[in-house]
Design an enzyme around this catalytic site. Structure first.
Site, PDB file in Angstrom:
ATOM      1  CG  HIS A 131      -2.911   7.368  -6.451  1.00 12.31           C
ATOM      2  ND1 HIS A 131      -2.925   6.099  -6.974  1.00 12.31           N
ATOM      3  CD2 HIS A 131      -2.250   7.287  -5.280  1.00 12.31           C
ATOM      4  CE1 HIS A 131      -2.267   5.296  -6.155  1.00 12.31           C
ATOM      5  NE2 HIS A 131      -1.856   5.978  -5.127  1.00 12.31           N
ATOM      6  NE  ARG A 166      -0.571   7.712  -1.242  1.00 14.15           N
ATOM      7  CZ  ARG A 166      -1.532   7.846  -0.328  1.00 14.15           C
ATOM      8  NH1 ARG A 166      -1.725   9.000   0.281  1.00 14.15           N
ATOM      9  NH2 ARG A 166      -2.326   6.827  -0.034  1.00 14.15           N
ATOM     10  NE  ARG A 191       4.240   5.061  -0.825  1.00 16.08           N
ATOM     11  CZ  ARG A 191       2.963   4.969  -1.157  1.00 16.08           C
ATOM     12  NH1 ARG A 191       2.177   4.115  -0.545  1.00 16.08           N
ATOM     13  NH2 ARG A 191       2.445   5.753  -2.074  1.00 16.08           N
ATOM     14  CD  GLU A 226       1.265  -0.858  -0.036  1.00 17.81           C
ATOM     15  OE1 GLU A 226       0.436  -0.084  -0.521  1.00 17.81           O
ATOM     16  OE2 GLU A 226       2.456  -0.869  -0.359  1.00 17.81           O
ATOM     17  CG  ASN A 263      -5.735   3.231   0.190  1.00 18.53           C
ATOM     18  OD1 ASN A 263      -6.608   3.190   1.049  1.00 18.53           O
ATOM     19  ND2 ASN A 263      -4.950   4.271   0.019  1.00 18.53           N
ATOM     20  CG  ASP A 264      -2.186  -0.898  -3.102  1.00 26.42           C
ATOM     21  OD1 ASP A 264      -2.860  -1.015  -4.135  1.00 26.42           O
ATOM     22  OD2 ASP A 264      -1.310  -0.030  -2.957  1.00 26.42           O
ATOM     23  NE  ARG A 310      -5.526   2.301  -4.981  1.00 28.01           N
ATOM     24  CZ  ARG A 310      -4.490   2.657  -4.220  1.00 28.01           C
ATOM     25  NH1 ARG A 310      -3.596   1.752  -3.855  1.00 28.01           N
ATOM     26  NH2 ARG A 310      -4.337   3.873  -3.800  1.00 28.01           N
ATOM     27  CB  CYS A 334      -0.400   5.140   5.894  1.00 25.82           C
ATOM     28  SG  CYS A 334       0.376   3.837   4.925  1.00 25.82           S
TER      29      CYS A 334
HETATM   30  C1  PEP Z   1      -2.320   1.976   0.489  1.00 23.57           C
HETATM   31  O1  PEP Z   1      -2.204   1.160  -0.432  1.00 23.57           O
HETATM   32  O2  PEP Z   1      -3.149   1.865   1.422  1.00 23.57           O
HETATM   33  C2  PEP Z   1      -1.457   3.161   0.529  1.00 23.57           C
HETATM   34  C3  PEP Z   1      -1.466   3.984   1.544  1.00 23.57           C
HETATM   35  O3  PEP Z   1      -0.673   3.386  -0.574  1.00 23.57           O
HETATM   36  P1  PEP Z   1      -1.204   4.059  -1.936  1.00 23.57           P
HETATM   37  O4  PEP Z   1      -2.621   4.485  -1.705  1.00 23.57           O
HETATM   38  O5  PEP Z   1      -0.294   5.199  -2.231  1.00 23.57           O
HETATM   39  O6  PEP Z   1      -1.069   2.938  -2.897  1.00 23.57           O
HETATM   40 MG    MG Z   2      -0.474   1.271  -1.719  1.00 24.93          MG
END
Ligand code: PEP
Ligand code: MG
Length: 574
Positions: A190, A297, A333, A432, A455-456, A466, A503
């Site tokens: 993050h 977010r 979200r 995700e 990302n997840d 991650r 996203c």
């Molecule tokens: C993701 O997981 O791709 C996502 C956009 O959510 P975050 O990065 O906030 O977990």
């Molecule tokens: Mg995520």
């Protein structure tokens, strides 16, 4: 080149500035016997006064730059320095034990901090950090050292730290901070995401090599390549100053795409949206001509404070974002806390694997009141623009149904109260979790849209944390296994007449966009700074051609093979 350190390029940009190491001061002052305790007390008194002058200056600067809320903390610090339990008690200890001021103050403060930390009340526990901060400041004065604090930066700086928490990153002084380098983290941690939204150059995950950088060293941060150069030679300075100029010129060239539509070379319209973490990001979204907000977010509204934001407070923020976007879609979200995002005022059980635990929608369904407050704020705001509500981390259909049931109950309740709710509100989910991708056809019937959170999705598909740079090589958005999951999701949405977006960070990756376009992705949501380069790229691509090329990529055996293939195609088209 031994002064070259390599890390993960987390947020593009090139910066050349002095390094500033951000490290917790854990040193313990030495105990010394003093003969003249009156003189020692006078020394302490003067150090306290000097610290107060500093704090007052910082308070004023903060007030001017960041507003009254952020300045409050320094008022609390001034107040603490007048607290008899601290300074008077240290004075007494100098008298009774004949010890030096540094040691006396440290001893008294340690006792207070220990007592505060054992309190039941979260607010009081947090005061321990304030006591530590001001004590460190006074001790630095006594020792004739400069007390280092982020808020006091007064020249262009590149921060060097083990890691920056999302709230650290949110509080950076953008007047002087030009970028940061961290020991841990990855492209999707993050702090990296925040850096991109702040348009700050960042290289993360350089490992313990950060210890080679000292405060005051000149460093070059080339976050387009993931390079950090410590104390560069004149030749290196010259070369990177040139690269920096070229990079800035490229950014200017991209500006001509602000007003253009997001259309492919064969006339297919897509949506290039932007991710935000709060209203401060809106300016960049508008300046970069994003077609929509594809991910807000909201957890950042809950962070860096001592209590939950009220319904009214949230409503004001959501309404503001919707109004600013003037009828363009805003996907908000619901709260995604857990994993690496914690709230100091929300006591969560300690988990062995927080990323696999009570996170996001799981937490919201467990703490329903929290969820209901947010949903009410969202529903009330829905009449002020084009709102889409999105639930994060849905794994199974029952979670989606439960979330929708609660949403519906709140909608009915508001109607009974005579409060209007938009009837064009969309409700969708993030994909995700591999289970959700594999069952996308089941979920598609009960949503208006999907947004793929790569990302997840990549972390869970590859079973690779991650946040852990030791396994960051498994962050492979171009791997056929990921592309196949993405294809499943897009096809399921298409079959049910729903739209599919993305996203996660992959959506803004120039080597992924052609494949995603070919697979039929409709909406791409990315950091604001990626929107214009993406629009320029999309304008050169044929969707028809890339749907054939993407099919070929799905049959390849590695991420590298796919990447080489995409890059070769892009080169031959240029
Ligand atoms: C993701 O997981 O791709 C996502 C956009 O959510 P975050 O990065 O906030 O977990
Ligand atoms: Mg995520």
């Amino acid at each position: 080149m031994s002064n070259l350190l390599k890390g993960v390029p987390a947020s593009p940009g090139i910066a050349i500035a002095k390094a500033y190491r951000l490290e917790p001061d854990e040193s313990v002052p030495q105990r010394k016997a003093v003969e003249d305790s009156a003189a020692e007390k006078q020394r302490l008194k003067e150090a306290v006064e000097a610290a107060k002058t500093d704090i007052d200056r910082i308070r004023e600067q903060t007030l001017e730059r960041l507003g009254p809320q952020k300045a409050e903390i320094f008022e609390a610090h001034l107040f603490l320095l007048d607290d008899p339990d601290l300074i008077d008690a240290a004075m007494d200890q100098i008298d009774s034990e004949g010890v030096n001021a540094e040691y006396a103050l440290y001893e008294v403060a340690s006792g207070i901090m220990e007592a505060l930390r054992s309190m039941d009340n979260e607010m009081l526990r947090e005061r321990a950090a304030d006591v530590k901060d001001i004590t460190g400041r006074v001790i630095s004065k006594l020792e004739g050292r400069e007390h280092s604090a982020l808020s006091e930066l007064s020249e262009e700086t590149i921060l060097v730290a083990k890691d920056l928490t999302p709230s650290d990153t949110a509080q950076l002084n953008l007047e002087f901070v030009r970028g940061f380098v961290t020991e841990i983290g990855s492209r999707t941690s993050h702090s990296a995401i925040m850096a991109r939204s702040l348009e700050l150059a960042a290289v993360v995950g350089i490992g313990n090599k950060t210890s080679e950088i000292r405060t005051g060293d000149t460093i070059i941060l080339d976050a387009t390549q993931g390079e950090v150069i410590v104390n560069p030679s004149n030749d290196q300075l010259e070369e990177y100053s040139l690269r920096k100029r070229e990079y800035e010129e490229h950014k200017i060239r991209m500006r001509s795409y602000v007003e253009r539509p997001s259309v492919t070379a064969d006339g297919v319209q897509v949506e290039l949206a932007s991710n935000i973490g709060g209203i401060d990001d809106l300016e960049k979204v508008l300046a970069n001509g994003a077609d929509a907000i594809g991910l807000f977010r909201t957890e950042f509204l809950y962070m860096g404070r001592s209590a939950f934001p009220s319904e009214e407070e949230q409503f004001t923020v959501y309404k503001h974002v919707l109004e600013k976007m003037k009828g363009k879609r805003v996907v908000i979200r619901t709260l995604d806390i857990g994993g690496d995002k914690e709230l100091s005022y929300l006591q969560l059980p300690k988990e062995m694997n927080p990323f696999l635990g009570l996170r996001a929608i799981r937490l919201c369904l467990d703490r329903e009141e929290l969820f209901r407050t947010q949903l009410r704020a969202l529903l009330r705001a829905s009449v002020h623009g084009k709102l889409a509500i999105m639930f994060p981390m849905i794994a199974v259909l029952s979670e989606l149904r439960e979330a929708k049931r609660i949403l519906e109950e709140e909608r009915v309740q508001l109607e009974q109260e005579g409060i209007a709710v938009s009837d064009t509100l969309e409700v969708g989910i993030m994909i995700e979790i591999p289970a959700a991708a594999l069952a996308a056809d089941i979920l598609a019937k009960e949503v208006d849209f999907f947004s793929i959170g790569t990302n997840d999705l990549i972390q869970y598909t590859m079973a690779a944390d991650r946040m852990n740079e030791l396994v960051s090589y498994l962050y492979q958005p171009h791997h056929p296994s990921i592309l196949r999951l993405v294809q499943l999701v897009i096809q399921a949405a298409e079959r049910h007449g729903k739209w599919a977006g993305m996203c996660g960070e992959m959506a803004g990756d120039s080597a992924a966009i052609p494949l995603l376009l070919g697979l039929g992705l409709h909406e791409f949501s990315m950091s604001a700074s990626s929107v214009l380069p993406a629009r320029e790229l999309v304008s050169r691509l044929s969707k028809h051609e890339w749907s054939g090329l993407a099919e070929q990529a799905l049959g390849m055996s590695s991420q590298q093979e796919v990447l080489d293939f995409v890059n070769q195609q892009l080169r031959s088209e240029a």
